[in-house]
Design a protein around this motif. Structure first.
Motif, mmCIF file in Angstrom:
data_model
loop_
_atom_site.group_PDB
_atom_site.id
_atom_site.type_symbol
_atom_site.label_atom_id
_atom_site.label_comp_id
_atom_site.label_asym_id
_atom_site.label_seq_id
_atom_site.Cartn_x
_atom_site.Cartn_y
_atom_site.Cartn_z
ATOM 1 N N PHE A 38 145.137 1.976 -1.001
ATOM 2 C CA PHE A 38 146.754 1.000 -0.098
ATOM 3 C C PHE A 38 148.265 1.529 -0.503
ATOM 4 O O PHE A 38 149.178 1.164 -0.664
ATOM 5 N N ALA A 39 148.019 1.846 -2.449
ATOM 6 C CA ALA A 39 149.268 2.345 -3.435
ATOM 7 C C ALA A 39 149.502 3.482 -3.018
ATOM 8 O O ALA A 39 150.714 3.927 -2.879
ATOM 9 N N GLY A 40 148.415 4.626 -2.098
ATOM 10 C CA GLY A 40 149.017 5.910 -2.220
ATOM 11 C C GLY A 40 149.856 5.571 -0.445
ATOM 12 O O GLY A 40 150.898 6.185 -0.363
ATOM 13 N N PHE A 41 149.256 5.307 0.723
ATOM 14 C CA PHE A 41 150.036 4.622 1.944
ATOM 15 C C PHE A 41 151.404 3.586 1.315
ATOM 16 O O PHE A 41 152.796 4.359 2.170
ATOM 17 N N LEU A 44 153.524 6.616 0.140
ATOM 18 C CA LEU A 44 154.077 7.952 0.921
ATOM 19 C C LEU A 44 154.991 6.740 1.998
ATOM 20 O O LEU A 44 156.168 7.159 2.110
ATOM 21 N N LEU A 45 155.110 5.780 2.226
ATOM 22 C CA LEU A 45 155.890 4.686 2.711
ATOM 23 C C LEU A 45 157.326 4.850 2.053
ATOM 24 O O LEU A 45 158.612 4.849 2.274
ATOM 25 N N THR A 47 158.506 7.222 -0.299
ATOM 26 C CA THR A 47 159.155 7.837 -0.615
ATOM 27 C C THR A 47 159.429 8.699 0.879
ATOM 28 O O THR A 47 160.757 8.976 0.557
ATOM 29 N N LEU A 48 158.844 8.668 2.262
ATOM 30 C CA LEU A 48 159.247 8.743 3.224
ATOM 31 C C LEU A 48 161.058 7.862 3.353
ATOM 32 O O LEU A 48 161.710 8.382 4.263
ATOM 33 N N GLY A 49 160.719 6.798 3.285
ATOM 34 C CA GLY A 49 162.021 5.797 3.774
ATOM 35 C C GLY A 49 162.966 6.284 2.605
ATOM 36 O O GLY A 49 164.040 5.859 3.380
ATOM 37 N N GLY A 50 163.378 6.492 1.390
ATOM 38 C CA GLY A 50 164.150 6.704 0.955
ATOM 39 C C GLY A 50 165.224 8.231 1.330
ATOM 40 O O GLY A 50 165.658 8.637 1.235
ATOM 41 N N GLN A 51 164.213 8.915 1.616
ATOM 42 C CA GLN A 51 164.670 10.937 2.040
ATOM 43 C C GLN A 51 165.912 9.920 3.087
ATOM 44 O O GLN A 51 166.571 10.980 3.636
ATOM 45 N N ASN A 52 165.671 8.779 4.256
ATOM 46 C CA ASN A 52 166.436 8.612 5.445
ATOM 47 C C ASN A 52 167.684 7.597 4.752
ATOM 48 O O ASN A 52 168.008 7.992 6.162
ATOM 49 N N GLN A 53 167.576 7.687 3.803
ATOM 50 C CA GLN A 53 169.043 6.849 3.893
ATOM 51 C C GLN A 53 169.813 8.298 3.128
ATOM 52 O O GLN A 53 170.068 9.591 2.566
#
Length: 53
Positions: A38-41, A44-45, A47-53
């Motif tokens: 859960f912590a890894g998810f 990842l969530l 990290t990927l969300g921060g790349q789209n800004q």
């Protein structure tokens, strides 16, 4: 009871006190694995969300 059977009974009680029940160990391991997944998810969530800004 003879001294040898008394000693065996006491040693078996001491061994039971030192070890955890098998079900508790399995449940603890499962919670550890699930918590890390859960912590890894979440990592990842974010990290990927921060790349789209």
């Amino acid at each position: 009871m003879t001294p040898s059977t008394t000693r065996k009974a006491v040693m078996s009680e001491m061994n039971e006190e030192r070890t955890f029940p098998r079900g508790l160990v399995i449940r603890l391991f499962a919670y550890l694995v699930a918590g890390h997944l859960f912590a890894g998810f979440l990592y990842l969530l974010f990290t990927l969300g921060g790349q789209n800004q």
